[in-house]
Design an enzyme around this catalytic site. Structure first.
Site, PDB file in Angstrom:
ATOM      1  CE  LYS A  39      -0.268   0.178   4.618  1.00 44.13           C
ATOM      2  NZ  LYS A  39      -1.533  -0.962   6.080  1.00 44.13           N
ATOM      3  NE  ARG A 138      -7.475   0.782  10.602  1.00 42.68           N
ATOM      4  CZ  ARG A 138      -5.617   0.159  10.638  1.00 42.68           C
ATOM      5  NH1 ARG A 138      -5.065   1.827   9.422  1.00 42.68           N
ATOM      6  NH2 ARG A 138      -5.479  -0.610   9.841  1.00 42.68           N
ATOM      7  CE1 TYR A 268      11.727  31.982  -0.459  1.00 40.69           C
ATOM      8  CE2 TYR A 268      11.630  29.737  -0.404  1.00 40.69           C
ATOM      9  CZ  TYR A 268      11.627  31.164  -0.618  1.00 40.69           C
ATOM     10  OH  TYR A 268      11.358  30.704  -2.179  1.00 40.69           O
ATOM     11  CG  MET A 316       7.593  23.214  -3.571  1.00 42.42           C
ATOM     12  SD  MET A 316       7.084  23.963  -5.070  1.00 42.42           S
ATOM     13  CE  MET A 316       5.750  25.188  -3.988  1.00 42.42           C
TER      14      MET A 316
HETATM   15  C1  LIG Z   1      -0.487  -1.103   7.002  1.00 43.86           C
HETATM   16  C2  LIG Z   1      -1.318  -2.709   7.414  1.00 43.86           C
HETATM   17  C3  LIG Z   1      -0.053  -3.994   8.008  1.00 43.86           C
HETATM   18  C4  LIG Z   1       0.880  -3.544   7.922  1.00 43.86           C
HETATM   19  O1  LIG Z   1       1.718  -2.771   8.473  1.00 43.86           O
HETATM   20  P1  LIG Z   1       3.515  -3.068   9.001  1.00 43.86           P
HETATM   21  O2  LIG Z   1       3.367  -2.245   9.953  1.00 43.86           O
HETATM   22  O3  LIG Z   1       3.771  -2.128   8.096  1.00 43.86           O
HETATM   23  O4  LIG Z   1       3.944  -4.214   8.624  1.00 43.86           O
HETATM   24  C5  LIG Z   1      -0.714  -5.155   8.085  1.00 43.86           C
HETATM   25  N1  LIG Z   1      -2.060  -4.857   8.501  1.00 43.86           N
HETATM   26  C6  LIG Z   1      -3.067  -4.213   7.656  1.00 43.86           C
HETATM   27  C7  LIG Z   1      -4.842  -4.457   8.069  1.00 43.86           C
HETATM   28  C8  LIG Z   1      -2.902  -2.936   8.198  1.00 43.86           C
HETATM   29  O5  LIG Z   1      -3.822  -1.829   7.342  1.00 43.86           O
END
Ligand SMILES: *Cc1c(COP(=O)(O)O)cnc(C)c1O
Length: 377
Positions: A39, A138, A268, A316
């Site tokens: 991700k 969550r 700056y 930037m």
């Molecule tokens: C991001 C995520 C992970 C991975 O987490 P790490 O701490 O990077 O190993 C695993 N499970 C879920 C549901 C996540 O959102």
């Protein structure tokens, strides 16, 4: 390795990444599947290339956060592995999830009913993982309602339930008392609902910290993200994982050199005033690339194996560096993250200076920095 025309870039060492995956495979053993989360642009490393490397390394699953990331992977030809979309999905996304064979999370009875209705209209099936909330608060159904949702899904022919999972909330904190409780709650749940050692359902719980420090959470599959990319979420990492190393560095070519007298302001707002006559370099990377502005007057770079401070506010697109009486030549390469002649600047150095975590620093580096992939160590 061919260098990009752009004068600042990220180098990714794919051989090191594959080594990290091999160490994790060894650690979890042959009875636990390895799912690699890619991700957020694979934690800044590049979504498609890192997913391809993970496929090469024979991982079992890929995970992404949202449907869009999964669609990009499928369109890039990553078709052999299951891809699991972990975040909450929206019903408008169901046709694309089906079209691209993406597995996704069911985290409520309500969502399960919506999905079932759409599947009936489309006359399609979906592959899903039921998320149980054991303490992250969550997403996820409560443990008490999980059996009802499982029961509902078993009666609706559109659902192929691939897995049941939960997410650890405190595993990054060594000795946190809640971790034990959460792990116990999940294991008790899968035991009482007949899912433990059920060959048709993948039970999964572990993130990086769980994989490293709570072997009892390995179960059927683990989802380590950060540690696969080479970073440790907590200090007490077992010895057998210590050869896991980062595979990410940032380099740039010196854009400008000048001599500045004592008492002159730099950048700056003139937050840095030279104390003595000195040499100032301009480096072509800034907060527009993801180099956090809060590193102003705190960050360091490496040049010829020596550390020098970033001075003045980070712009930037550029940042200035004070190299004292030393020299630096336009076109010479400096290291913003990584190794140079025995010296190192780590992502942790940056995250500590910015009062945040390596995750946030890594995924902040955007696509203006080209990524160069190196395939041998
Ligand atoms: C991001 C995520 C992970 C991975 O987490 P790490 O701490 O990077 O190993 C695993 N499970 C879920 C549901 C996540 O959102």
């Amino acid at each position: 390795m061919k260098q990009p025309n752009h004068p600042a870039w990220i180098e990714i060492n794919i051989a090191q990444f594959k080594h990290n995956l091999a160490v994790l495979q060894q650690h979890i053993g042959p009875n636990t599947k390895l799912c690699i989360p890619v991700k957020a642009n694979a934690y800044g490393h590049g979504l498609v290339e890192m997913a391809r490397a993970a496929v090469d390394a024979r991982v079992d699953y890929l995970a992404v956060s949202c449907s869009q990331e999964g669609v990009i992977l499928r369109k890039a030809g990553i078709n052999k592995l299951p891809i699991f979309v972990m975040g909450a999905i929206h019903i408008e996304q169901i046709p694309e999830l089906i079209e691209h064979d993406l597995e996704f999370t069911i985290a409520s009875h309500y969502k399960a009913r919506l999905v079932a209705n759409i599947c009936k209209q489309l006359q399609k099936t979906v592959k899903v993982h039921l998320e149980v909330d054991t303490g992250m608060r969550r997403t996820g159904v409560r443990v008490a309602t999980a059996p009802l949702v499982l029961d509902y899904m078993s009666q609706e022919s559109c659902f192929i339930v691939k897995g049941v999972y939960s997410h650890l909330a405190t595993s990054d904190v060594p000795q946190h008392p809640f971790s034990k409780q959460q792990i116990q709650e999940f294991i008790d749940f899968i035991k009482t609902s007949g899912l433990l050692n059920n060959p048709d359902i993948i039970c999964h719980l572990s993130n990086s910290a769980g994989v490293a420090c709570h072997p009892e959470t390995h179960l059927d599959m683990v989802r380590p993200g950060l540690i696969a990319f080479g970073y440790f979420p907590r200090p007490d990492i077992p010895e057998n994982l210590r050869s896991i190393k980062p595979c990410f560095s940032i380099k740039a070519k010196i854009a400008y050199f000048k001599s500045v007298p004592a008492g002159f302001g730099v950048s700056y707002s003139h937050t840095y005033i030279t104390a003595k006559p000195t040499h100032i370099l301009t480096i072509p990377i800034g907060y527009g690339d993801g180099l956090r502005r809060s590193l102003s007057n705190k960050g360091m770079i490496l040049l010829n194996g020596k550390r020098y401070p970033m001075v003045g506010t980070i712009c930037m697109d550029q940042v200035m560096v004070d190299i004292g009486s030393d020299s630096g030549y336009v076109g010479d390469i400096v290291t913003i993250v990584g190794h140079d002649n025995g010296q190192q600047i780590s992502i942790e150095d940056l995250s500590q200076s910015c009062d945040t975590i390596p995750y946030e620093i890594l995924c902040g580096f955007n696509d203006r920095l080209p990524r160069l992939y190196k395939y041998s160590l």
